[in-house]
Design a protein around this motif. Structure first.
Motif, PDB file in Angstrom:
ATOM      1  N   ARG A  24       0.844  -1.207   0.000  1.00 57.47           N
ATOM      2  CA  ARG A  24       0.000   0.000   0.000  1.00 57.47           C
ATOM      3  C   ARG A  24       0.875   1.251   0.000  1.00 57.47           C
ATOM      4  N   TRP A  25       0.466   2.242  -0.767  1.00 55.03           N
ATOM      5  CA  TRP A  25       1.185   3.504  -0.931  1.00 55.03           C
ATOM      6  C   TRP A  25       0.474   4.584  -0.126  1.00 55.03           C
ATOM      7  N   PHE A  26       1.234   5.302   0.682  1.00 52.43           N
ATOM      8  CA  PHE A  26       0.714   6.443   1.436  1.00 52.43           C
ATOM      9  C   PHE A  26       1.603   7.633   1.105  1.00 52.43           C
ATOM     10  N   ASP A  27       1.010   8.776   0.776  1.00 53.54           N
ATOM     11  CA  ASP A  27       1.851   9.937   0.484  1.00 53.54           C
ATOM     12  C   ASP A  27       1.300  11.211   1.116  1.00 53.54           C
ATOM     13  N   HIS A  28       2.155  12.210   1.130  1.00 56.51           N
ATOM     14  CA  HIS A  28       1.847  13.499   1.735  1.00 56.51           C
ATOM     15  C   HIS A  28       0.669  14.147   1.022  1.00 56.51           C
ATOM     16  N   GLY A  29       0.681  14.112  -0.297  1.00 55.14           N
ATOM     17  CA  GLY A  29      -0.412  14.705  -1.077  1.00 55.14           C
ATOM     18  C   GLY A  29      -0.700  16.133  -0.637  1.00 55.14           C
ATOM     19  N   ASP A  30      -1.961  16.459  -0.464  1.00 56.24           N
ATOM     20  CA  ASP A  30      -2.369  17.802  -0.036  1.00 56.24           C
ATOM     21  C   ASP A  30      -2.661  17.874   1.460  1.00 56.24           C
ATOM     22  N   LYS A  31      -2.252  16.844   2.191  1.00 53.10           N
ATOM     23  CA  LYS A  31      -2.514  16.830   3.639  1.00 53.10           C
ATOM     24  C   LYS A  31      -1.745  17.951   4.339  1.00 53.10           C
ATOM     25  N   PRO A  32      -2.319  18.550   5.354  1.00 50.59           N
ATOM     26  CA  PRO A  32      -1.540  19.471   6.187  1.00 50.59           C
ATOM     27  C   PRO A  32      -0.357  18.707   6.811  1.00 50.59           C
ATOM     28  N   GLU A  33       0.724  19.412   7.033  1.00 54.67           N
ATOM     29  CA  GLU A  33       1.947  18.783   7.539  1.00 54.67           C
ATOM     30  C   GLU A  33       1.700  17.961   8.808  1.00 54.67           C
ATOM     31  N   ARG A  34       0.926  18.505   9.713  1.00 55.48           N
ATOM     32  CA  ARG A  34       0.657  17.801  10.987  1.00 55.48           C
ATOM     33  C   ARG A  34      -0.082  16.479  10.748  1.00 55.48           C
ATOM     34  N   ASP A  35      -1.039  16.477   9.823  1.00 52.49           N
ATOM     35  CA  ASP A  35      -1.770  15.248   9.516  1.00 52.49           C
ATOM     36  C   ASP A  35      -0.841  14.196   8.920  1.00 52.49           C
ATOM     37  N   TRP A  36       0.069  14.625   8.040  1.00 54.10           N
ATOM     38  CA  TRP A  36       1.020  13.693   7.436  1.00 54.10           C
ATOM     39  C   TRP A  36       1.960  13.123   8.501  1.00 54.10           C
ATOM     40  N   GLN A  37       2.451  13.947   9.400  1.00 59.74           N
ATOM     41  CA  GLN A  37       3.328  13.457  10.470  1.00 59.74           C
ATOM     42  C   GLN A  37       2.598  12.456  11.358  1.00 59.74           C
ATOM     43  N   ASP A  38       1.335  12.714  11.667  1.00 61.42           N
ATOM     44  CA  ASP A  38       0.547  11.771  12.468  1.00 61.42           C
ATOM     45  C   ASP A  38       0.370  10.441  11.725  1.00 61.42           C
ATOM     46  N   ALA A  39       0.109  10.516  10.426  1.00 58.19           N
ATOM     47  CA  ALA A  39      -0.047   9.305   9.621  1.00 58.19           C
ATOM     48  C   ALA A  39       1.261   8.515   9.581  1.00 58.19           C
ATOM     49  N   LEU A  40       2.384   9.212   9.426  1.00 55.83           N
ATOM     50  CA  LEU A  40       3.686   8.539   9.418  1.00 55.83           C
ATOM     51  C   LEU A  40       3.962   7.842  10.752  1.00 55.83           C
ATOM     52  N   ARG A  41       3.700   8.526  11.847  1.00 49.51           N
ATOM     53  CA  ARG A  41       3.913   7.909  13.169  1.00 49.51           C
ATOM     54  C   ARG A  41       3.100   6.625  13.295  1.00 49.51           C
ATOM     55  N   SER A  42       1.864   6.676  12.864  1.00 50.77           N
ATOM     56  CA  SER A  42       0.994   5.510  12.935  1.00 50.77           C
ATOM     57  C   SER A  42       1.534   4.367  12.074  1.00 50.77           C
ATOM     58  N   LEU A  43       1.948   4.675  10.857  1.00 50.45           N
ATOM     59  CA  LEU A  43       2.504   3.645   9.971  1.00 50.45           C
ATOM     60  C   LEU A  43       3.762   3.025  10.566  1.00 50.45           C
ATOM     61  N   LEU A  44       4.649   3.864  11.055  1.00 51.00           N
ATOM     62  CA  LEU A  44       5.900   3.354  11.621  1.00 51.00           C
ATOM     63  C   LEU A  44       5.644   2.523  12.883  1.00 51.00           C
ATOM     64  N   ASP A  45       4.702   2.937  13.697  1.00 50.90           N
ATOM     65  CA  ASP A  45       4.355   2.161  14.894  1.00 50.90           C
ATOM     66  C   ASP A  45       3.841   0.775  14.535  1.00 50.90           C
ATOM     67  N   ARG A  46       3.023   0.703  13.470  1.00 44.28           N
ATOM     68  CA  ARG A  46       2.462  -0.594  13.052  1.00 44.28           C
ATOM     69  C   ARG A  46       3.491  -1.500  12.409  1.00 44.28           C
TER      70      ARG A  46
END
Length: 59
Positions: A24-46
């Motif tokens: 699965r591909w996840f990217d920054h896209g048009d997300k606000p920076e804070r939302d992208w950082q939260d998504a990255l933390r979640s992905l890395l934790d999993r």
């Protein structure tokens, strides 16, 4: 290459995209920076038991 569990917290501001072990591909896209950082933390934790590979491509 580095185990995900050994990544430093500052890594969260660098990647534009992440591909998970299931393809699965996840990217920054048009997300606000804070939302992208939260998504990255979640992905890395999993995926703490996996290996991260960084690639920087220039055309």
């Amino acid at each position: 290459m580095r185990p995900v569990s050994e990544l430093v917290p500052d890594i969260l501001r660098f990647p534009y995209a992440v591909i998970t072990p299931d393809g699965r591909w996840f990217d920054h896209g048009d997300k606000p920076e804070r939302d992208w950082q939260d998504a990255l933390r979640s992905l890395l934790d999993r995926h703490r038991d996996r290996t991260a590979v960084a690639m920087d491509c220039h055309c």
